[in-house]
Scaffold this motif. Structure first.
Motif, mmCIF file in Angstrom:
data_model
loop_
_atom_site.group_PDB
_atom_site.id
_atom_site.type_symbol
_atom_site.label_atom_id
_atom_site.label_comp_id
_atom_site.label_asym_id
_atom_site.label_seq_id
_atom_site.Cartn_x
_atom_site.Cartn_y
_atom_site.Cartn_z
ATOM 1 N N TYR A 28 13.448 61.762 78.006
ATOM 2 C CA TYR A 28 12.526 61.564 79.257
ATOM 3 C C TYR A 28 12.569 62.711 80.179
ATOM 4 O O TYR A 28 13.685 63.592 80.237
ATOM 5 C CB TYR A 28 13.084 60.344 79.978
ATOM 6 C CG TYR A 28 14.475 60.417 80.336
ATOM 7 C CD1 TYR A 28 14.687 60.623 81.938
ATOM 8 C CD2 TYR A 28 15.542 59.961 79.582
ATOM 9 C CE1 TYR A 28 16.211 60.906 82.178
ATOM 10 C CE2 TYR A 28 16.863 60.088 80.001
ATOM 11 C CZ TYR A 28 17.140 60.485 81.485
ATOM 12 O OH TYR A 28 18.368 60.546 81.805
ATOM 13 N N VAL A 29 11.458 62.845 81.038
ATOM 14 C CA VAL A 29 11.463 63.825 82.073
ATOM 15 C C VAL A 29 12.222 63.147 83.300
ATOM 16 O O VAL A 29 12.136 62.258 83.744
ATOM 17 C CB VAL A 29 10.043 64.093 82.333
ATOM 18 C CG1 VAL A 29 9.965 64.880 83.500
ATOM 19 C CG2 VAL A 29 9.266 64.460 81.207
ATOM 20 N N ASP A 30 13.281 63.869 83.641
ATOM 21 C CA ASP A 30 14.353 63.449 84.860
ATOM 22 C C ASP A 30 13.637 63.686 85.965
ATOM 23 O O ASP A 30 13.992 65.084 86.373
ATOM 24 C CB ASP A 30 15.627 64.070 84.630
ATOM 25 C CG ASP A 30 16.822 63.534 85.399
ATOM 26 O OD1 ASP A 30 16.464 62.670 86.168
ATOM 27 O OD2 ASP A 30 17.863 63.792 85.285
ATOM 28 N N ALA A 31 13.285 62.536 86.741
ATOM 29 C CA ALA A 31 12.454 62.969 88.138
ATOM 30 C C ALA A 31 13.587 63.516 89.158
ATOM 31 O O ALA A 31 13.172 64.252 89.932
ATOM 32 C CB ALA A 31 12.119 61.643 88.669
ATOM 33 N N ARG A 32 14.906 63.435 88.935
ATOM 34 C CA ARG A 32 15.762 63.927 89.896
ATOM 35 C C ARG A 32 15.831 65.431 89.855
ATOM 36 O O ARG A 32 16.330 66.083 90.910
ATOM 37 C CB ARG A 32 17.232 63.430 89.508
ATOM 38 C CG ARG A 32 17.589 61.989 89.442
ATOM 39 C CD ARG A 32 18.902 61.554 89.056
ATOM 40 N NE ARG A 32 19.057 61.998 87.523
ATOM 41 C CZ ARG A 32 20.076 61.799 86.853
ATOM 42 N NH1 ARG A 32 21.140 61.597 87.512
ATOM 43 N NH2 ARG A 32 20.286 62.453 85.689
ATOM 44 N N MET A 33 15.349 65.971 88.696
ATOM 45 C CA MET A 33 15.402 67.498 88.667
ATOM 46 C C MET A 33 14.345 68.220 89.369
ATOM 47 O O MET A 33 14.228 69.375 89.471
ATOM 48 C CB MET A 33 15.220 67.860 87.251
ATOM 49 C CG MET A 33 16.459 67.353 86.462
ATOM 50 S SD MET A 33 17.931 68.121 86.609
ATOM 51 C CE MET A 33 18.839 66.724 87.533
#
Length: 341
Positions: A280-285
């Protein structure tokens, strides 16, 4: 062996008839599958689980999904399936003493807490469905809801902010679905949300629709099945309801993975098993919504295909099993039988 009758009480599901079946009108997108499987598992132990309350039945056990305010079985043991966080379902902030045992995903050092995963409608034999032609770049499928108060770990507002940014800057790139979006998005306790929505609607009526524009997104309405949209979406906004709750992993990320859509995920620390970061694309990054969406727009095709291949391998290797409804039903049935003995 004498059959034992167990009553399952689920918020929002009436007890006027048995809805623990595949064709139930409440089994939208298989949301009741974990409990239907639990009923099947318990049959092996001569236990009949139903949500249909019958006065003439002598119940051996009451299973409540989340804290119930109605306590009307004084001579029957109550156990709790603690599913939602207290930020989402305010009644879970205080657990009454009549619950003698608790099954939950939450890590807690109390003696009466037993661990099980969140009841996700995911099966052991589940495998991603891939559609070659993606007609939607990114989707947002959420009703207009909020947490029960003002919390720092509020992900409702974060996913709303992402959808608002995309719709206002790249309206042709997002498909928004869900009910209640004719009203503004307002945070806080229920009474504050109601008052806020009424006030904003009144002010916009008097002063025009340009004020409070940042509280609205335009929805295409509700869906009969979210999978109709997920399968044709390149990306899916798959934010959890709230953060800072270890092991709180709901169906959102799995809905996207199973539909062949790459999740844009904002979630929690998982300690009982791990979901690989390359799924997944980690939104925290990302520092903000602009940086996040820019990375999606400019993602190379090769990298996107790698996400899909990693997801496929995740299911082929059976690494999803700890999160399945089968695992939940197995742990929950053992929990129930132990409380009956």
């Amino acid at each position: 062996m004498v059959e034992k009758f167990l009553l399952l009480r689920i918020p929002g599901i009436p007890d006027t008839e048995d809805f623990l079946r595949q064709d139930s009108r409440f089994n939208i997108d298989n949301r009741l599958i974990p409990y239907i499987l639990l009923a099947d598992y318990l049959k092996k132990f001569d236990c009949i689980l139903s949500n249909h309350y019958l006065k003439e039945v002598n119940y051996s056990l009451i299973l409540d999904v989340n804290v119930q305010s109605k306590f009307s079985f004084y001579n029957v043991k109550h156990i709790l399936l603690l599913v939602e966080t207290s930020e989402v379902y305010h009644k879970n902030s205080f657990i009454p003493d009549y619950y003698q045992s608790i099954l939950t995903w939450s890590i807690n050092n109390k003696n009466n807490f037993v661990f099980a995963p969140f009841p996700v409608p995911l099966l052991i034999n589940s495998f991603p469905k891939y559609v070659d032609k993606k007609t939607i770049f990114i989707n947002f499928i959420y009703n207009n809801k909020s947490l029960c108060g003002f919390f720092d770990n509020d992900y409702y507002s974060k996913r709303f902010q992402l959808a608002y940014y995309i719709q206002n800057n790249f309206p042709d790139k997002i498909a928004i679905y869900g009910s209640g979006w004719h009203l503004p998005f307002v945070r806080g306790p229920k009474l504050i949300r109601i008052f806020g929505k009424i006030t904003i609607k009144a002010l916009r009526y008097v002063f025009g629709s340009r004020i409070f524009r940042n509280r609205f997104i335009r929805s295409n309405g509700s869906l009969e099945s979210k999978y109709d949209v997920l399968t044709v979406s390149k990306f899916t906004i798959a934010y959890e309801n709230c953060g800072d709750n270890a092991n709180y992993v709901t169906e959102k990320i799995f809905d996207a993975l199973l539909s062949g859509s790459v999740p844009v995920y904002l979630g929690n620390k998982v300690t009982f098993s791990s979901i690989p970061l390359d799924l997944y694309v980690d939104a925290r990054m990302f520092a903000n919504e602009e940086d996040l969406f820019d990375s999606l727009l400019n993602m190379p095709d090769l990298k996107y295909k790698q996400y899909l291949e990693k997801a496929k391998q995740f299911f082929l290797d059976k690494k999803h099993i700890p999160y399945t409804a089968n695992t939940f039903a197995d742990k929950a049935s053992k929990f129930v039988i132990k409380n009956l003995s």
